[in-house]
Structures are given as C-alpha cells and as structure tokens.
Design an enzyme around this catalytic site. Structure first.
Site, PDB file in Angstrom:
ATOM      1  CB  SER A 477      25.558  34.585  38.045  1.00 48.75           C
ATOM      2  OG  SER A 477      25.547  34.667  39.930  1.00 48.75           O
ATOM      3  CG  ASP A 488      41.609  32.771  34.753  1.00 46.47           C
ATOM      4  OD1 ASP A 488      41.502  33.419  33.344  1.00 46.47           O
ATOM      5  OD2 ASP A 488      41.220  33.066  35.824  1.00 46.47           O
ATOM      6  CE  LYS A 502      23.625  37.647  39.704  1.00 46.93           C
ATOM      7  NZ  LYS A 502      24.387  36.701  41.346  1.00 46.93           N
TER       8      LYS A 502
END
Length: 749
Positions: A477, A488, A502
């Site tokens: 999460s 990224d 999740k």
C-alpha cells in the site's frame, strides 16, 4: 494492506490473543459489554449498521456491486471460511442445512433481519463447544502412538466431514497430534494430559464469552471483504484501535496485556507511561480487579475477556484508575497489591520510525550507512486537525532521524520498509518529498475515472545522498507508493523481494453520522471502504504486480499464500498515462556493476549461503500438508530436525564468532505449546533474540550502498549521473559521501 477481521475465533481466543494489539489501554472506548445470552441475537443497531454499510458499498465503493443473490452467495462462502476455514467444526450435514441461505444474506441485510447469519454463528459456537468437549474426553485413555496413520494439517481444500462420526475421527487425529507434539518435547503422559485438558477447557471458556458484537463483526466483514480484499467493517472497539494505530498515541497507563488462563497479565511496560513510572508493575503481574477514581468500587475482572478489561483500564488523561494486582512471583493465593495510577498520554514508540548506523568494512575501507526502520505510515489526524503544532507524523519523525544520521556522519541511507503494511497515503506522499526536490509522487483514480496527481510542492530535500529502499512481500500500500516513486525518479535503489501488490485507497466512513432513531449514542462502527486506485507516476499500477526490486533477494515462498494475487476478488492490473515528471538521476549508469558485485559477494558469503539453506528448510517445512501420527516416525523426523538445527547453529557461531546473540540450543524446535502457555519471561527472551539476530539482507543492502558510494567517489562523471538532479545538490551529497564530518543540513520538507 488488508486488516485481519476482528473475528473472535476459537484459536485466536485460546492463544492469548491481545485484542488491543499494541497496548491494553488504547484510548477512550466503550464500557465493558454485558455477558452474552444464548442463543446470540442481533440488535436493532446492528441491523441499522448493516443496512447503512450496504448503501455505501453499493453506491460509493470503487467497484460498486449490487447486494443481490450473486453477492449473497459470495458472502455465504466468505462467512463460512471465516468461521471454519479448516473445515473442522461444521459437517456436510450442517452444510446441507445451510444451503438455502446462499441467496438469503442479501435479504437479511436489506430487510434488517439478521437472524439467518446469526443462526449460522450460533451453530458454529455450539459445534466448537462439542468438538472441544469431545477432545477433552479423549485424554483419559490416551492414544495408540504405534498406529500408522496421518493427519492433514492443510485442510483449506478438504471436504467437510460427512457427519458426526467423521468429525469425531478428525478431532481424534487433531488431539492425537497435540499429544504427540508434547510427547516429542519431553513431556510425560500426566503433564500432557494436564496441559491439554487446561488448553481445551480454556477454549470452551472463551467460546462462551463470544457475544453478539463478535457475530456481527464476523458477518459484516464477510460482506465487506466480498466486495474487495481491503474493505472492512470496524466495530466501535476495532475503529478506536485503528485510530490509535494511525496516531501512535493513546491515553491510559502504558501497559501491554495478554489473557493468560483466567487472568489479564502484564506483558510489557511502555517507556514513559504511568505504569513504568510507578515502579510497582512488572511483566507477569496479574490484574485481578479495577476501580475508577479514588473511591470507585473495585470490579473483579478474573475470567473476563481482555477487551472488556481494557475498557475499564483505559481512559482520559489525568483521570485515576486503581488496580488490584497479583504479583508475578506469588501463587494464586498470594497477597494482592493495590496501586493507584493517573492516566496519561502514551506514545507508542515501538511502532514509530527508528534509526541505527551500520558500519560496513571492505578492502580496508569503512563507511557508515544509516538505516531508518519504518513499521507503518502513521499520522495523528486528530491532533493535526485540532491545531496541535507537535502532532505526530511519519514525515516529521523521518526528517528528524535524517538530521540525526547526518550528524553521525552517515554516507548513505537505507529506508527499511519490510513488513510495512502501509497506512496514510498523505504521509507516503510527503515523506517522498524528503528525498526529492519537488514533483508528482502518485496518481489517484476515482470510481468515475477522474485522475488526480498528488505530489511534493515544497522545494528542498532532507537527504540528497545515496539511498536504498529495502522491501519484501509484506511491503504494501503506502509503502509501495513510496518505493515506486523512488524507483520511477531513479532517486534510489529498490532492493529485496517483490512487494504485496495492493494498489487501492480506502477511506473511513463513520456510520454513526448517518444513524437514525432515538439513540443518543448508537455506536454503529465504521466502514473502511475502497474508493480509489492509485498509480505510479510512470502510469503503471502496483495493484497485483507490486513493485519489482532493482536488485532482487531470494523469495521465502510466502507469495503462494500471501499477497494481493492470492485473493480471488482482487482488482485487475491496469495502467493510465504517466504524470509529468522527469527522473532526477540515472541509476542505470551503475546498476549492472552493483548487481555484479552483489552476486559475487553473495556467492562467496557464508552468511548468505546459511540464510539460503535456512530458507530452503523453512520452505520445506511450510509446504508439508500431511504429518505422521506414529511416534517412532515423528521421533526420527525430530532427530533429523535437531541435527539440522545444530548444524545451522554451528555455522552461525563460525560466522559470528560467538553464540551470545543466538537463541538457546533446541529453542527453534516445536515445544508443543501455544503462545499463552509459555512463560512471559521466555516470550520476552524470544522477542529479544529475534531483535538481536543477524540480518543478512539488511547487511547486504548496506553493502550495496557501500559499493555505490565507492563508485561515486571514484568517478565524478558517474556521480553527476546517479546523484539526484544531475549533481545540483552534489555539494551536500558529496560532503556526506567523502567525509565522516557532519554535512550542512538541507531544507527539511
């Protein structure tokens, strides 16, 4: 990450389950409940809570689905799995009687008539008492341990016992296995009989403490989790505990409790709390009565449920509570002690971010690597909304730890997110801002397809040097949001196992705000409901796939039973267009070399090889679905385990040079006991041993950063590529890399 249902099941109760998981005094809460009357019956408030929940779930859930016969069938399946997932209480005959209810649970909710799900629950309780009573009856004569037979320990795909006779045979084998485990641990028959009789009678006592709220909580979670794996119903007590877990603070005495036999026992004292400051309480002490204020009557709590005792002990800061205690070092007839405590605000530091420094030595060079251990993403929303300038938050705590690590001269930082199940989305967003200058962090899509980009708008960062994020299957999460953003942006290396997967966002709906009727304080609980899906800034989702590390570590095999992909009703993986962002570095410039050095070091490392061998043994043991009930066979198997554990221990000593930090010889073998049957002293020692155990994965992650720092120092051109913003912040970063002296503090986010 998914919350476990607040389900009062047989073995959870019997194993000393601490309802207030972190501490006994978890803030203000409801008064103790009255003793249950049988059969259990639903209340009007529960019927109202169920109907309100259905209205929200069918209209505002991210993947809203009608509550109809199809959903009823899913609820039916989930409900039975929650009650009897191992298929040891009900029989096929019971299932045949239940079959007409498959399409009736939707009507039960819409018509405010919960008699059908309660009838199932009542039979569950009845069957549980029957099975335990039968197990006790078997102890008198013992078992034929020379008989060749086996017991299937993994029954999730098994058939229901056909009838009572088949159920009795199943329980004979279960009880025989309990007997065998104690026998193999060195207990004689008299001790075994006494231990198991006490265990099973304790089960029965706890079963009889189950009440209407437990039945309703279980049924509503069956419905909630049938919509998606991360939607839950939280009863009033569960909602209060959830708030405390998010804020890491409470008002009470600062003691963690467990249920042991008929007593509420102190397990641990929380630093700085009234209980510790009193110098009159210690682990093992048993609370036998509780009184309110200076003169309130003492209420005998022997035999009470732990959550009901908790409700008496906790309370507002500044109020008085009196405890009558049976000290740990006296018997049941020993002298009681009475003490008075003033409740206070308690900070749950064990669940907060913490730091340490690892020194890595290689080739005559020593470098300091800072480690920030983060168990969850927490935030005290209540204190923040009330204007408290000192409100608790992950980002604030981590920023402070970074500043302290800088003062200690670290040259790289590892953020350890292993087993961090998530928490506040906002904190994952803002904490990312400590490691980037500014920019988007996460994209969030609502049920109607609208996409919002959330990110860091404040200039400056707290740490601009080499960074690694350590993850595993339990990283979920909000932890995946942070890890994905770091990856990224190429801001740091993500190292470890693929994460949970999740990718959904939940919100809390306070059902009391929508209650109808004349009740002054209905206490309907809360609905933790999925309302959005989040996406990486590169457009991909963490849903199902999780975050794939840049440098992978061996998997432990849990992915077969643990993770988003194990849920039948998990949302599919999707993607959306990327956000407007630019990577702040190019870690590809040295990732191949770091991978090569890691592989070479792992291949030559005795500690890494030992970890792999222990992992292989763990996988072998957990993959066993059937065990022999023959004593000679089990003795031979245990002897092999003893030899293997001894060999592992000898290898640990050879690597570490001492066995001081190792558990005692043989302590890793099955002792046949449940957790609440062991002494508090041994439990605390086991916890301490686990905390002090060597951590090869963390050490290797720090060594990878050690390699990265060396490459950066040796090649200024490479440094400009792999440090953030093309070296824009390099004066501060390189200062921390090249010298142990404290660097200038960069702006805190």
């Amino acid at each position: 990450m998914k919350l476990r249902p607040a389900l009062v099941l047989l073995f959870a109760l019997s194993a000393g389950c601490v309802y207030a998981q972190s501490a006994a005094d978890l803030g203000a809460g409801p008064k103790p409940r009255k003793a249950a009357t049988w059969p259990l019956e639903p209340t009007a408030e529960q019927a109202q809570a169920a109907q309100l929940s259905a209205r929200f779930l069918t209209r505002f859930h991210y993947d809203a689905q009608p509550l109809d016969d199809a959903m009823s069938a899913r609820i039916y399946k989930a409900y039975l799995k929650m009650l009897d997932g191992d298929k040891v209480f009900f029989t096929q005959a019971d299932m045949d009687k239940f079959a007409p209810l498959k399409t009736k649970f939707d009507d039960a909710i819409w018509n405010s008539d919960l008699s059908a799900p309660f009838a199932v629950f009542n039979l569950y309780v009845q069957r549980a008492v029957q099975r335990m009573t039968y197990a006790r009856s078997l102890l008198k004569d013992g078992f034929d341990l020379s008989r060749d037979e086996s017991y299937d320990v993994d029954r999730k795909d098994a058939a229901w016992p056909k009838d009572k006779a088949a159920a009795d045979d199943l329980w004979r084998k279960r009880t025989k296995n309990d007997w065998l485990r104690l026998k193999l641990a060195g207990k004689d028959d008299a001790d075994i009989r006494k231990t198991l009789d006490k265990r099973y009678s304790g089960y029965i006592d706890r079963i009889r403490q189950i009440n209407s709220a437990d039945a309703f909580q279980t049924f509503m979670n069956a419905y909630a989790e049938s919509t998606d794996p991360h939607t839950d119903y939280l009863g009033p007590e569960a909602a209060a505990n959830f708030d405390i877990a998010m804020s890491l603070s409470l008002q009470g005495i600062g003691a963690q409790l467990q249920s042991r036999d008929d007593y509420t026992m102190i397990v641990k004292l929380i630093a700085g709390g009234p209980a510790m400051k009193s110098h009159k309480l210690k682990p093992g002490d048993r609370i036998v009565a509780v009184g309110q204020g200076d003169k309130g009557a003492m209420v005998d709590v022997v035999g009470w449920r732990i959550d009901d005792v908790t409700a008496l002990i906790r309370g507002k800061k500044g109020t008085v509570v009196r405890l009558e205690v049976l000290p740990a070092d006296v018997g049941p007839d020993g002298k009681h002690e009475l003490l008075t405590l003033v409740r206070d605000k308690i900070n749950l530091e064990d669940a907060a971010a913490s730091k340490k420094v690892i020194e890595i030595k290689d080739g005559g060079v020593t470098r300091k690597i800072g480690v920030i251990d983060l168990p969850s993403f927490y935030s005290d929303f209540g204190a923040r909304s009330a204007g408290d300038k000192d409100f608790r938050s992950t980002t604030r705590d981590v920023a402070k730890l970074i500043a302290e690590l800088k003062q200690e001269g670290v040259q790289g930082i590892v953020v350890d997110l292993r087993n961090n199940g998530g928490g506040s989305l906002a904190e994952a967003d803002s904490m990312t801002g400590l490691f980037i200058d500014k920019g988007p962090v996460v994209q969030v899509r609502g049920s109607h397809g609208e996409v919002q980009v959330q990110g860091d708008d404040d200039a400056g960062l707290s740490w601009s040097g080499p960074l690694a994020v350590l993850v595993n299957r339990g990283t979920a999460s909000a932890s995946e949001i942070f890890s994905a953003a770091i990856q990224d942006y190429h801001r740091g290396l993500v190292i470890g196992e693929p994460t949970f997967g999740k990718g959904t966002v939940q919100t809390l709906v306070d059902l009391d705000k929508f209650a109808s009727g004349d009740s002054e304080k209905p206490q309907l609980g809360e609905l933790k409901m999925t309302i959005q899906e989040f996406f990486r800034i590169n457009g991909g989702s963490t849903q199902l796939k999780g975050v794939t590390p840049d440098i992978g570590f061996p998997k432990n095999g849990d992915e077969k039973d643990f993770g988003e992909s194990t849920y039948d009703n998990a949302l599919p993986w999707t993607q959306i267009p990327p956000a407007d962002y630019e990577p702040v570095a190019n870690l590809s410039a040295y990732l191949p070399q770091l991978l090569k050095q890691h592989d070479q070091r792992a291949a030559q490392s005795p500690a890494w090889k030992l970890m792999l061998d222990e992992l292989a043994q763990y996988k072998k043991m957990r993959d066993m679905t059937s065990i022999s009930l023959n004593l000679a066979t089990r003795e031979a198997e245990r002897k092999q385990q003893e030899q293997m554990q001894a060999a592992f221990r000898a290898r640990h000593v050879a690597i570490d040079g001492s066995d001081a930090a190792l558990p005692e010889a043989g302590s890793n073998l099955d002792d046949g006991l449940n957790p609440n049957e062991r002494s508090i002293k041994s439990e605390l020692k086991e916890e301490k041993d686990a905390k002090n155990a060597k951590d090869p994965q963390l050490e290797e992650t720090a060594h990878i950063l050690f390699d990265a720092i060396g490459m950066i120092k040796a090649d200024p051109k490479l440094a400009s590529e792999v440090l953030p913003y093309g070296g824009k912040f390099s004066p501060r970063a390189l200062a921390s890399v090249s010298t142990p002296a404290p660097s200038a503090s960069s702006p805190a986010h």
